[in-house]
Write a protein that holds these residues in place. Structure first.
Motif, PDB file in Angstrom:
ATOM      1  N   GLU A   1      -7.701   2.253  -3.783  1.00 49.72           N
ATOM      2  CA  GLU A   1      -8.468   2.106  -2.545  1.00 49.72           C
ATOM      3  C   GLU A   1      -9.400   3.298  -2.376  1.00 49.72           C
TER       4      GLU A   1
ATOM      5  N   ASN B   1      -4.297   4.892  -2.295  1.00 44.92           N
ATOM      6  CA  ASN B   1      -5.487   5.557  -1.745  1.00 44.92           C
ATOM      7  C   ASN B   1      -5.881   6.741  -2.630  1.00 44.92           C
TER       8      ASN B   1
ATOM      9  N   GLU C   1       0.867  -1.180   0.000  1.00 42.26           N
ATOM     10  CA  GLU C   1       0.000   0.000   0.000  1.00 42.26           C
ATOM     11  C   GLU C   1       0.912   1.241   0.000  1.00 42.26           C
TER      12      GLU C   1
ATOM     13  N   LYS D   1     -11.158  -4.110   2.427  1.00 43.21           N
ATOM     14  CA  LYS D   1     -10.144  -3.953   3.487  1.00 43.21           C
ATOM     15  C   LYS D   1     -10.886  -3.690   4.785  1.00 43.21           C
TER      16      LYS D   1
ATOM     17  N   ASP E   1     -11.919   0.581   1.144  1.00 46.65           N
ATOM     18  CA  ASP E   1     -11.036   0.785   2.292  1.00 46.65           C
ATOM     19  C   ASP E   1     -11.887   0.957   3.548  1.00 46.65           C
TER      20      ASP E   1
END
Ligand code: C2E
Ligand code: CA
Length: 783
Positions: free
Chosen positions: A654, A622, A563, A705, A684
């Motif tokens: 995400e 993200n 990530e 997630k 997420d």
């Protein structure tokens, strides 16, 4: 004149005065030169000449009179002898006595017979002239024989006095008279007394000096040396100026009528200068006095005018700082008084219009509440008059009020605001002074009896009821920031700014709609400002970097990918928490810049890693909701994939659930476009918010997630464990892969292994790390 006008217009008064000063002085000198040196001199010489002429004429008359008198005596004696024939001595004595009484003039009278024998002598005791034969014969020799002849007077100088002798011849006898010139002495004393500067002379036809008022020349024996120069002027009109001993003299000359004698008066020209000089001195004294008066009055004038102007200037300065209504005292100078009057009028007019403006400024037109200006004035006045008193300020803001305006129009918005004002006014009237300071912002300033927390709640309660107008119904939520005097500020503006900081806090607070100011809030606010102003520089100076946190396959702990997490090392504030700067970037609408930067960096580094280890690591990035809905997002991602020749199936984006809420259709579209080329999507922080199952069914998601927050007390809280089990199962059944993040210990890892989670991420394995550190770790593990 024109020049002076121009000068006055363009220069200061001092220059004008100096100029006038120079002009006055020059004019004085000019007057002196023209008037004194030529005109006055001529005038005076002329006057001198006229005066001298008068004296000469008078003197001529006087002298003539005397000679006429002596002639009369001689004629009288001759007549007497004619009448009496041969008078006795006694008769002669008597006659002479009478004559002398009349005239008292002659000294002696001698009568000689034709053969020159003395017949009579008067007075009888006088010595006969004949005794002095030389004189006598001289006299008689002058007479032409056998003619009646009147002799011109002969003047002789004997016995220290002048004597005049006259001889008259008849047929039978000679009459000889002598008389002295004592009358000249008389004349002399009168003349010299009055005329100090003048000299008078009587000259005979040969220029012999017979009388001289200067009396330094030898009478009757000396010829006047300048006589020849005078002759041409006899009987001529006008001023005569000749050089006498090299000195210019003004002369007047007159001929006696009884004989060829001349009376002359002269005076040196220099004597006239005495008068001129005296006059000149007086003139300069006068000019000096005028100049001194001029300087004194100019100084006085400058003092008065200058002081007045200074006063006006000072007052104007005061007026510019808002001290209206100021009045200046009067002055005696008309022009300045004019300025003073206008100034005073202007000052009063300004004061009046300010009062009107204040009235306008103190009331809010729409609601009738007080304005910000009035609140400021009244608050500052209260603080100034009672500094020990405690005050509270409530700053009320209506959350998202602009939406009402935008949705229902401004007219509707205005009605709502008026109603808000009414409710605040009627239910809070006793609370303090209420005002509207901006469109949907209200302020209450009140005393310390109103406790901030309960009062805030009371205010919020007023908004429980909806606002209904025109068949529309709206619900408003206020946010309130509170602060107090003296702790949080000493002026209205300071209080307002701190109440605003509390208000900002209240707006972001998830629990309460109000916040009370404290110093931490202020520091937080300042820090936020600091962060805000450093962001542009941070992008420019490449202060943002990326760290990578590996994600592992839970079964064999092989690495799935990483990530990408942004980092910001602030030069002054140090390392800043991503949650903090990401929130700020979102507020400033600059988050897309960071997301793009993270994407580029991550693709570049992951590409390298994939090549180095010959793997297909998945990079999870993200993406903020604000970034994904931006125009051109899809193209941007595609471009970068292409640029780095990156396999789209190795890219995972995400997204948090809140992103979907905001602009669902748009996001669905973007996800579809990118999914179609192989890009993965993960939801997420699943389980953190509402976790709507709709999205799971409808959106093209690949991974879930599980939120770190619901893992926190997994071990103690049975319900949480059931929830996590359900999520993992659901995920599996929907065909998603499940990532559990935030795994910090072995126990937790075991729980998720049992639950058959697919992937794991957490400090238990790796913390997020920079590229070089990651290389080391991967080398250890893979080589
Ligand atoms: P997130 O997406 O929930 O990221 C995971 C966060 O959990 C990271 O925090 C990571 O450091 C932390 N974490 C991972 N393992 C553990 C663990 O075992 N225990 C604990 N306590 N924490 C763990 P971080 O780096 O502070 O990031 C915070 C948030 O910032 C991220 O939350 C993400 O939403 C956001 N973010 C980070 N970088 C970016 C970016 O480039 N763009 C956008 N839009 N958001 C980013
Ligand atoms: Ca994340």
């Amino acid at each position: 004149m024109k020049l002076i006008e121009k000068t006055v217009k363009n220069t200061s008064l001092k220059v004008v005065f100096s100029l006038l000063f120079v002009t006055v002085t020059l004019v004085s000198v000019l007057i002196y030169t023209i008037f004194f040196n030529s005109y006055l001199e001529n005038q005076i010489i002329d006057r001198m000449y006229k005066q001298n002429s008068i004296i000469t004429l008078n003197t001529k008359e006087y002298v003539d009179e005397h000679f006429q008198a002596s002639l009369n005596i001689v004629l009288g004696i001759e007549g007497f002898f004619d009448v009496t024939g041969n008078p006795t001595i006694e008769d002669v004595e008597n006659f002479m006595g009478e004559m002398n009484e009349e005239t008292n003039f002659f000294n002696t009278v001698e009568i000689l017979s034709s053969d020159m024998i003395t017949e009579y002598v008067y007075p009888h005791d006088a010595l006969a002239i004949g005794i002095d034969h030389s004189t006598e014969s001289e006299l008689i020799s002058l007479i032409y024989p056998h003619t009646y002849h009147w002799l011109e007077p002969q003047i002789s100088f004997s016995n220290d006095s002048l004597t005049v002798s006259m001889v008259y011849r008849t047929e039978d006898r000679y009459i000889i008279t002598t008389f002295d010139l004592t009358f000249f002495e008389e004349l002399h004393s009168v003349f010299s007394e009055v005329n100090e500067q003048k000299e008078m002379m009587i000259l005979n036809e040969y220029g012999i000096i017979i009388y001289d008022s200067g009396s330094d020349k030898e009478l009757y024996k000396m010829r006047y040396e300048n006589f020849d120069k005078l002759i041409p002027f006899i009987d001529k009109e006008g001023t005569i100026i000749i050089h006498v001993n090299d000195v210019e003299s003004v002369i007047s000359i007159e001929e006696l009528s009884s004989q060829n004698w001349y009376i002359t008066i002269y005076e040196t020209k220099e004597s006239s200068y005495q008068f001129i000089n005296q006059l000149g001195r007086n003139y300069w004294y006068l000019i000096m006095i005028v100049i001194i008066l001029y300087i004194v009055s100019a100084y006085h004038f400058f003092n008065i005018i200058g002081n007045k102007l200074k006063k006006i200037n000072k007052s104007l300065q005061k007026i510019t700082t808002g001290d209206y209504g100021l009045q200046i005292e009067g002055t005696t100078y008309k022009e300045i008084q004019g300025i003073v009057n206008e100034f005073n009028k202007m000052s009063l007019a300004l004061k009046e219009s300010r009062t009107q403006l204040e009235d306008l400024a103190y009331k809010d037109k729409l609601t009738g509440l007080y304005s910000r200006n009035y609140l400021r004035k009244i608050t500052d006045e209260i603080i100034a008059s009672a500094p020990e008193m405690k005050l509270y300020m409530f700053y009320i803001d209506l959350t998202r009020f602009h939406i009402i305006n935008e949705s229902y129009g401004y007219e509707f918005g205005d009605k709502v605001l008026i109603e808000v004002a009414n409710r605040l006014n009627t239910s809070l009237q006793p609370m303090g002074t209420l005002g509207r300071i901006e469109s949907d912002e209200f302020v209450i300033v009140c005393g310390s009896q109103h406790e901030p927390e309960s009062s805030s709640k009371n205010i919020i309660k007023i908004f429980d009821e909806t606002f209904d107008f025109d068949l529309k119904e709206v619900k408003l939520t206020p946010s309130i920031g509170v602060c107090n005097y003296p702790d949080d500020g000493s002026t209205f503006d300071e209080l307002l700014s701190n109440a605003n900081i509390a208000l900002i806090k209240a707006k972001s607070d998830k629990v309460e709609n109000f916040a009370i100011f404290n110093i931490e809030l202020l520091n937080e606010f300042k820090r936020k400002l600091d962060i805000e102003i450093s962001i542009d520089r941070a992008f420019r100076d490449k202060e943002f970097t990326v760290e990578f946190q590996p994600m592992l396959n839970i079964k064999d702990e092989s690495i799935r990918g990483f990530e990408a997490l942004s980092r910001w090392q602030h030069p002054k504030l140090g390392r800043i928490n991503p949650n903090e700067f990401i929130e700020t970037l979102e507020e400033l609408n600059k988050i897309h810049i960071l997301d793009k930067h993270t994407l580029k960096e991550s693709l570049k580094q992951t590409n390298r890693l994939n090549r180095r280890y010959d793997k297909k690591f998945i990079i999870s990035i993200n993406i903020s909701g604000k970034t994904i809905i931006r125009e051109g997002f899809v193209d941007m991602v595609k471009e970068n994939l292409k640029k780095h020749n990156f396999d789209p199936t190795c890219l995972e984006l995400e997204l948090t659930e809140t992103v979907f809420i905001d602009d669902y259709n748009k996001i669905k579209q973007v996800m579809h476009e990118l999914s179609s080329i192989g890009v993965k999507f993960s939801e997420d922080d699943f389980g953190d918010g509402y976790s709507s199952l709709n999205y799971l069914a409808e959106l093209e998601l690949d991974t879930l997630k599980i939120s770190r927050t619901i893992l926190s007390n997994l071990k103690q809280n049975v319900n949480n464990r059931i929830l996590v089990e359900a999520i993992v199962r659901l995920s599996k059944e929907l065909g998603f892969e499940t990532v559990v993040e935030g795994v910090e210990d072995y126990e937790m890892l075991q729980i998720f292994k049992e639950l058959e989670c697919t992937y794991v991420q957490g400090y238990y394995f790796y913390r997020p790390m920079g590229y070089l550190e990651l290389l080391k770790e991967l080398d250890k593990k893979l080589k």
